[in-house]
Design an enzyme around this catalytic site. Structure first.
Site, short mmCIF file in Angstrom:
data_model
loop_
_atom_site.label_atom_id
_atom_site.label_comp_id
_atom_site.label_asym_id
_atom_site.label_seq_id
_atom_site.Cartn_x
_atom_site.Cartn_y
_atom_site.Cartn_z
N SER A 224 -1.63 -3.07 -2.58
CA SER A 224 -0.20 -2.85 -3.33
C SER A 224 0.74 -4.03 -3.44
O SER A 224 0.15 -5.13 -3.89
CB SER A 224 0.67 -1.58 -2.82
OG SER A 224 1.37 -0.96 -3.51
N ASP B 2 -3.53 7.22 -9.31
CA ASP B 2 -2.64 6.63 -8.62
C ASP B 2 -1.48 6.49 -9.44
O ASP B 2 -1.51 6.16 -10.78
CB ASP B 2 -3.17 5.17 -8.54
CG ASP B 2 -2.27 4.30 -7.66
OD1 ASP B 2 -1.04 4.57 -7.41
OD2 ASP B 2 -2.87 3.40 -6.84
N HIS C 125 -2.97 5.97 -4.59
CA HIS C 125 -2.57 5.07 -4.06
C HIS C 125 -2.96 4.84 -2.36
O HIS C 125 -3.36 3.77 -2.03
CB HIS C 125 -1.05 4.84 -3.94
CG HIS C 125 -0.46 3.41 -4.13
ND1 HIS C 125 -0.52 2.51 -5.00
CD2 HIS C 125 0.19 2.74 -3.13
CE1 HIS C 125 -0.12 1.51 -5.19
NE2 HIS C 125 0.42 1.62 -3.69
#
Length: 406
Positions: free
Chosen positions: A180, A349, A382
């Site tokens: 991320s 996600d 995620h």
């Protein structure tokens, strides 16, 4: 106004929960391993020794004076069977997290342990402002000055310092794995010519370069409301601490009415493969502080749709800092075309949306074909990329194969 701002800030904290996330040349000072008395209940003691692994704690000092803690797992549980030098790998967490995120699952399921057991020399970074990296050569973390940074400073100082430290300590180029925000920082650094001579490859999991299509409704609402600017300018909150009294109260109340596992799904997408006990550990150790300015900068990516340095929303200030009225753009097409890249993303996600990943891939369209591996997992959201119990089979084996081919 104040209560509304704080409420939105809580939502942003959860929404960007894991947006987790050069070589100019930043000086990284190699210090001796920290003594047990100095690290207190550090990550090695908390999460590693009990699993049967060796673990070392180090300090890295950035050029702008931040003192970062780093952990090293030098070998697997069976020891150094092969002898000789091991290939170093640096793991970089995302926002509102720290290095412990790579250690929450069992040794058979956590990337850090899996890499160590497969013969890699594993290094785990902890970004400035997190629990293990809250020291500075002259600034106290209780002051506004300590928190006067955004991810621009992570691009400029933290990541280059950590990479340089591992490179100098091991004498080898290293593999990099970012999740991320850890992907955004790496891409921005590489686009400006940093890190290039010290990285062997980069693995980008749930990449965040664009947030235009982020699908978390409440996060979108608050990002559009300039929440970060409200907090920073009107309330004077330089540190954004999700475990502060107000946010902690919100989480406690929310978990009385909504299952926290489902709450996580709400903000990150429908994670398919999380163990409930791991989620409990996550909530025990994670949600780490960051700078409010950092949250503002991430909101600017969403609102502007362009990857730029921090916008001070003032032409005179931008001119003073950048020599131009608007902040400079990070041009990701400048990422070296021959650097081996592995990009892993998921179909569920809500933060690293497929459409935004495709925008990133368009920036990389001139990358050497056999140097770019794309790995798509339809069921992953995620958090699955760092905490999924099936990640070894669905993802990590592919990452190790990628490393071994280089």
């Amino acid at each position: 106004m104040a209560s509304h701002s704080f409420a939105c800030a809580m939502i942003v904290a959860l929404t960007l929960l894991l947006i987790s996330t050069g070589l100019g040349l930043v000086e990284a000072r190699i210090l001796n391993p920290l003594l047990s008395s100095e690290i207190d209940e550090g990550p090695c003691k908390l999460m590693v020794y009990s699993r049967g692994y060796k673990c070392e704690e180090y300090e890295v000092r950035t050029k702008d004076g931040y003192i970062l803690q780093m952990q090293r797992i030098p070998e697997g549980r069976t020891g150094d069977e092969n002898g000789g030098k091991k290939q170093p790998v640096l793991l970089q967490h995302g926002i509102l997290m720290d290095g412990i995120t790579w250690l929450l699952n069992s040794p058979e399921e956590s990337l850090a342990f899996i890499l160590a057991d497969n013969g890699f020399d594993v290094w785990i970074a902890n970004t400035r402002g997190t629990k293990w990296s809250q020291r500075h050569v002259s600034l106290d973390s209780s002051t506004r000055g300590y928190w006067a940074w955004s991810w621009d400073e992570l691009v400029m100082h933290d990541l280059p310092s950590n990479v340089d430290f591992v490179y100098r300590k091991t004498g080898q180029k290293l593999h990099y794995v970012g999740h991320s925000l850890g992907t955004l920082v790496a891409l921005a650094s590489l686009s400006e010519g940093k890190l290039v001579d010290k990285l062997k490859s980069a693995v980008l999991l749930s990449p965040v370069a664009y947030l235009t299509h982020m699908t978390t409704p409440l996060g979108i609402l608050c990002a559009r409301a300039f929440v970060g600017e409200i907090l920073s300018d009107l309330l004077g909150m330089a540190e954004f601490n999700p475990k502060g009294e107000i946010v902690a109260s919100f989480l406690k109340e929310a978990c009385r009415h909504v299952d926290c596992y489902d709450l996580m799904r709400t903000f990150t997408g429908k994670n398919c493969c999380l163990n409930a006990s791991t989620v409990e550990l996550f909530l025990q150790y994670e949600l780490q502080p960051t700078a409010t300015k950092n949250m503002v900068h991430l909101s600017q990516i969403f609102r502007g749709g362009i990857l730029t340095k921090y916008n001070y929303q003032n032409e005179e200030k931008n001119m003073e800092i950048y020599g131009q009225n608007e902040p400079p753009v990070y041009n990701l097409s400048n990422v070296p075309h021959d650097l081996p890249l592995f990009i892993g993303y998921g179909g569920q996600d809500s933060i690293s949306d497929e459409r935004d990943v495709k925008l990133l891939l368009n920036d990389l369209k001139f990358h050497v074909t056999d140097k770019l591996k794309i790995h798509y997992v339809n069921d992953y959201a995620h958090i699955d990329f760092v905490m999924g119990i099936s990640a070894k089979m669905m993802l990590y084996n592919e990452v190790i194969a990628f490393f071994n081919m280089i």
